[in-house]
Design an enzyme around this catalytic site. Structure first.
Site, PDB file in Angstrom:
ATOM      1  N   ASP A  92      41.240  43.427  26.582  1.00  0.00           N
ATOM      2  CA  ASP A  92      40.147  43.397  27.622  1.00  0.00           C
ATOM      3  C   ASP A  92      40.519  44.999  28.794  1.00  0.00           C
ATOM      4  OD1 ASP A  92      38.318  41.880  29.137  1.00  0.00           O
ATOM      5  OD2 ASP A  92      39.801  41.772  30.360  1.00  0.00           O
ATOM      6  N   LYS A 178      39.133  36.202  42.945  1.00  0.00           N
ATOM      7  CA  LYS A 178      38.046  36.821  42.377  1.00  0.00           C
ATOM      8  C   LYS A 178      38.505  38.320  41.747  1.00  0.00           C
ATOM      9  CE  LYS A 178      35.004  40.614  42.977  1.00  0.00           C
ATOM     10  NZ  LYS A 178      35.024  40.855  41.050  1.00  0.00           N
ATOM     11  N   GLY A 231      43.556  47.102  46.004  1.00  0.00           N
ATOM     12  CA  GLY A 231      42.212  47.770  44.762  1.00  0.00           C
ATOM     13  C   GLY A 231      42.449  49.064  45.470  1.00  0.00           C
ATOM     14  N   SER A 232      41.455  50.086  45.684  1.00  0.00           N
ATOM     15  CA  SER A 232      40.857  51.757  46.239  1.00  0.00           C
ATOM     16  C   SER A 232      40.842  51.457  47.884  1.00  0.00           C
ATOM     17  CB  SER A 232      39.468  51.999  45.583  1.00  0.00           C
ATOM     18  OG  SER A 232      38.791  51.055  46.016  1.00  0.00           O
ATOM     19  N   GLY A 236      39.562  49.085  50.490  1.00  0.00           N
ATOM     20  CA  GLY A 236      39.840  48.439  51.379  1.00  0.00           C
ATOM     21  C   GLY A 236      39.093  48.650  52.961  1.00  0.00           C
ATOM     22  N   GLU A 253      46.615  46.348  49.412  1.00  0.00           N
ATOM     23  CA  GLU A 253      47.238  47.086  48.726  1.00  0.00           C
ATOM     24  C   GLU A 253      46.360  47.963  48.413  1.00  0.00           C
ATOM     25  OE1 GLU A 253      50.433  46.864  48.380  1.00  0.00           O
ATOM     26  OE2 GLU A 253      51.562  45.070  49.499  1.00  0.00           O
ATOM     27  N   CYS A 287      49.328  51.599  40.545  1.00  0.00           N
ATOM     28  CA  CYS A 287      49.038  52.511  42.571  1.00  0.00           C
ATOM     29  C   CYS A 287      50.888  53.665  42.517  1.00  0.00           C
ATOM     30  CB  CYS A 287      48.502  51.605  42.744  1.00  0.00           C
ATOM     31  SG  CYS A 287      49.641  50.126  42.967  1.00  0.00           S
ATOM     32  N   GLU A 386      44.106  61.039  44.208  1.00  0.00           N
ATOM     33  CA  GLU A 386      45.211  59.807  43.184  1.00  0.00           C
ATOM     34  C   GLU A 386      43.457  59.451  42.116  1.00  0.00           C
ATOM     35  OE1 GLU A 386      44.148  55.535  43.726  1.00  0.00           O
ATOM     36  OE2 GLU A 386      45.998  55.473  42.777  1.00  0.00           O
TER      37      GLU A 386
HETATM   38  P1  NAD Z   1      38.206  48.778  43.353  1.00  0.00           P
HETATM   39  O1  NAD Z   1      39.216  48.780  44.652  1.00  0.00           O
HETATM   40  O2  NAD Z   1      37.234  49.412  43.072  1.00  0.00           O
HETATM   41  O3  NAD Z   1      37.926  47.191  43.184  1.00  0.00           O
HETATM   42  C1  NAD Z   1      38.628  46.389  43.387  1.00  0.00           C
HETATM   43  C2  NAD Z   1      38.011  44.983  43.447  1.00  0.00           C
HETATM   44  O4  NAD Z   1      37.764  44.462  44.614  1.00  0.00           O
HETATM   45  C3  NAD Z   1      37.619  44.202  42.052  1.00  0.00           C
HETATM   46  O5  NAD Z   1      38.154  43.079  42.502  1.00  0.00           O
HETATM   47  C4  NAD Z   1      35.991  44.788  43.392  1.00  0.00           C
HETATM   48  O6  NAD Z   1      35.963  43.930  42.612  1.00  0.00           O
HETATM   49  C5  NAD Z   1      36.645  44.476  44.147  1.00  0.00           C
HETATM   50  N1  NAD Z   1      35.445  44.858  45.831  1.00  0.00           N
HETATM   51  C6  NAD Z   1      34.439  46.152  44.954  1.00  0.00           C
HETATM   52  N2  NAD Z   1      33.603  46.405  46.294  1.00  0.00           N
HETATM   53  C7  NAD Z   1      34.548  45.752  46.843  1.00  0.00           C
HETATM   54  C8  NAD Z   1      33.610  44.982  47.971  1.00  0.00           C
HETATM   55  N3  NAD Z   1      32.715  45.727  48.636  1.00  0.00           N
HETATM   56  N4  NAD Z   1      34.436  43.776  49.036  1.00  0.00           N
HETATM   57  C9  NAD Z   1      34.703  43.347  48.250  1.00  0.00           C
HETATM   58  N5  NAD Z   1      35.164  43.239  47.324  1.00  0.00           N
HETATM   59  C10 NAD Z   1      35.079  44.311  46.150  1.00  0.00           C
HETATM   60  O7  NAD Z   1      39.278  49.031  42.514  1.00  0.00           O
HETATM   61  P2  NAD Z   1      40.024  49.672  41.048  1.00  0.00           P
HETATM   62  O8  NAD Z   1      39.389  50.553  40.954  1.00  0.00           O
HETATM   63  O9  NAD Z   1      39.349  47.975  40.099  1.00  0.00           O
HETATM   64  O10 NAD Z   1      41.439  49.599  41.274  1.00  0.00           O
HETATM   65  C11 NAD Z   1      41.928  51.001  41.593  1.00  0.00           C
HETATM   66  C12 NAD Z   1      42.113  50.979  42.750  1.00  0.00           C
HETATM   67  O11 NAD Z   1      43.790  49.970  43.200  1.00  0.00           O
HETATM   68  C13 NAD Z   1      43.118  52.436  42.784  1.00  0.00           C
HETATM   69  O12 NAD Z   1      43.400  52.664  43.963  1.00  0.00           O
HETATM   70  C14 NAD Z   1      44.644  51.840  42.937  1.00  0.00           C
HETATM   71  O13 NAD Z   1      45.525  52.788  43.600  1.00  0.00           O
HETATM   72  C15 NAD Z   1      44.996  50.178  43.196  1.00  0.00           C
HETATM   73  N6  NAD Z   1      45.711  49.409  43.029  1.00  0.00           N
HETATM   74  C16 NAD Z   1      46.308  49.131  43.935  1.00  0.00           C
HETATM   75  C17 NAD Z   1      47.720  48.911  44.051  1.00  0.00           C
HETATM   76  C18 NAD Z   1      48.472  48.479  44.685  1.00  0.00           C
HETATM   77  O14 NAD Z   1      49.261  47.561  44.467  1.00  0.00           O
HETATM   78  N7  NAD Z   1      49.367  48.935  45.607  1.00  0.00           N
HETATM   79  C19 NAD Z   1      47.985  47.601  42.641  1.00  0.00           C
HETATM   80  C20 NAD Z   1      47.292  48.256  42.277  1.00  0.00           C
HETATM   81  C21 NAD Z   1      45.373  48.912  42.165  1.00  0.00           C
END
Ligand code: NAD
Length: 492
Positions: A92, A178, A231-232, A236, A253, A287, A386
């Site tokens: 995956d 989610k 996430g990003s 966030g 995070e 991250c 990043e």
């Molecule tokens: P992303 O922010 O695009 O998505 C993360 C999650 O958020 C997914 O499940 C996505 O479906 C959901 N999402 C998207 N839009 C949303 C919204 N409007 N409202 C609520 N949820 C929503 O990030 P990604 O591309 O999946 O992951 C990469 C990012 O995550 C990088 O910036 C990385 O640095 C960060 N990250 C941080 C850590 C940490 O511990 N600090 C760990 C892993 C990844």
């Protein structure tokens, strides 16, 4: 195995609109599953189930010991199916199999760790507070926050789920998980495990689907008490805004652009090993990746030569192939993001020392060579933004203060690393770096027991360890007036 149902209230149900999305193996670009794509109507069912389970179910009333029983049973199921779950993660996400096995085993360890903390809550959930006025007595109690929603990314799919599900359940919360749409399969397996160990209905609900569709609905929902997001930074920020609607408890995070400072007295082989581990592990989709490296000028030329040599030896390929240490990026979108970042560096004449393109023998799959840019200017996007791929940006420095200033010159503050044989210097620098996680003479090893989280735009709050449990607990003070003397403010 099928993935086209949602796990809500202890049952597997199809989505109300019958929608699914495809999950793609990033090594082969082939479709490996059709995953249930939840709509807002499905999300409402999950919220209702989690709310009911919290308000009217027994979960939050169980003792920590009783909850620990379920957490340990989940851990055991993960361990008993380590190979199958790890293989699913490779298909995956694309990561090399040994990395996947490490992650999945860590996920089991996380459930075991929080099982222990759940038990300790039985003894420590009430703390006597000594007040300055002995007519009163006071206790502080800890209670579960309520219904929590975990929104997670695709880089460590099951492990990121475990970091949130395990402490939330240990605390007595109910949860909606989610997963990221790119990597939902092991989260669905977690639902199967929850069902198998008999977790009470509604305690854990798995909602696969697009974040942009159901995310805002969840993060604004008045029946959700807490959102734990990884996430990003842009997402966030959106979550902070929507959570403001009912002043929801949030922990974030987010991303990073962490610096690794290597001093002249470092062993070159060790420095190269940790620089590579800091940016090529998990294809650099980490991250906390130390994607900015500052090397002191005395060893800069030698270190760069060795880094180029070693990075070109990395075996790239399908994560199931023996000896592969670099798999594909997670999907086409992430591949394009990384290619665009590399092209930006090339267009601006930044020195590309190695990599920078798809490997010659991989026309299928989202593979990118380990990529090294040197003498990257501090204001260039390669240094400031990043990339989330196997791309490292390097500069040399003269003096300690200069390196610290450069490392701290970032909107992020997730992690940092320092290498030197001088322990005092390492400790001094570690304390001056503005980031939540600092590694000395290494980069990336992560332990469930220690706090995890960032300064600045890298997030709010801490996960893992005791801090991770506190995320899902409210603190209540109960103060009683014990004196027989009247208060006598209005009535004398
Ligand atoms: P992303 O922010 O695009 O998505 C993360 C999650 O958020 C997914 O499940 C996505 O479906 C959901 N999402 C998207 N839009 C949303 C919204 N409007 N409202 C609520 N949820 C929503 O990030 P990604 O591309 O999946 O992951 C990469 C990012 O995550 C990088 O910036 C990385 O640095 C960060 N990250 C941080 C850590 C940490 O511990 N600090 C760990 C892993 C990844």
């Amino acid at each position: 195995m099928t993935y086209n149902q949602l796990y809500i209230n202890g049952k597997w149900i199809p989505t109300q609109k019958g929608n699914t999305f495809q999950s793609i193996d990033p090594s082969t670009e082939e479709v490996i599953a059709h995953v249930a794509c939840a709509s807002v109507e499905d999300a409402e069912l999950a919220v209702h189930a989690a709310r009911e389970a919290f308000d009217n179910g027994s979960w939050s009333e169980l003792s920590g010991k009783e909850r620990a029983f379920y957490l340990r049973a989940i851990a055991k199921e993960i361990r008993d199916n380590l190979k199958e779950i790890s293989s699913l993660e490779v298909k995956d996400n694309g990561k090399p199999y040994p990395e996947a096995e490490w992650d999945i085993s860590d996920a089991a360890g996380c459930f075991e760790f929080y099982a222990n903390l759940a038990e300790s809550l039985d003894e420590k959930s009430e703390e006597k507070i000594v007040l300055s006025d002995d007519r009163f007595s006071c206790v502080a109690t800890k209670e579960p926050v309520g219904v929590a929603c975990a929104i997670i990314p695709w880089n460590y799919p099951l492990l990121m789920a475990a970091w949130k599900v395990a402490p939330a359940l240990a605390a007595g919360c109910t949860m909606i998980l989610k997963p990221a749409e790119a990597t939902s399969l092991t989260a669905v397996e977690l639902g199967r495990i929850a069902e198998k160990v008999g977790l009470p209905n509604g305690v854990l609900n798995i909602l696969t689907g697009y974040g942009r569709e159901i995310g805002p609905y969840l993060t604004e929902h008045p029946d959700i008490d807490k959102v734990a997001f990884t996430g990003s930074v842009p997402v966030g920020k959106q979550i902070m805004q929507s959570a403001a609607s009912n002043v929801k408890n949030i922990s974030l995070e987010l991303g990073g652009k962490s610096a690794f400072i290597v001093f002249d007295d470092s062993d070159i082989a060790a420095a190269v090993e940790w620089i590579m581990f800091g940016i090529f592990w998990n294809q650099g989709q980490v991250c906390s990746a130390t994607s900015r490296v500052l090397v002191q000028e005395g060893i800069y030329p030698k270190l760069m030569d060795r880094l180029i040599e070693e990075s070109q030896k990395i075996k790239i390929g399908n994560g199931f192939e023996e000896g592969v240490k670099l798999g594909p990026l997670v999907n086409q979108k992430q591949y394009q993001n990384v290619v665009d970042a590399i092209q930006c560096g090339i267009k601006d004449n930044i020195t590309l020392l190695s990599g920078g393109k798809q490997p010659d023998n991989h026309s299928k799959g989202y593979f990118i060579e380990p990529t090294i840019f040197a003498d990257v200017p501090e204001e260039h996007p390669l240094w400031t933004e990043e990339i989330f791929g196997p791309v490292v940006s390097i500069r040399s420095f003269k003096a300690e203060d200069e390196a610290i200033k450069s490392a701290n010159n970032s909107i992020f503050g997730l992690a940092g690393a320092v290498m030197s044989k001088d322990v005092d210097r390492c400790n001094r620098v570690a304390r001056k770096l503005k980031a939540g996680i600092i590694w000395i003479n290494c980069s990336q090893p992560t332990f469930t027991e220690a706090p995890w989280g960032g300064y600045k735009q890298s997030g709010i709050g801490r996960e893992l360890g005791l801090w991770g449990l506190e995320n899902y607990l409210e603190v209540k003070q109960i103060t009683s007036y014990d004196s027989q003397e009247p208060w006598a403010w209005y009535i004398q």
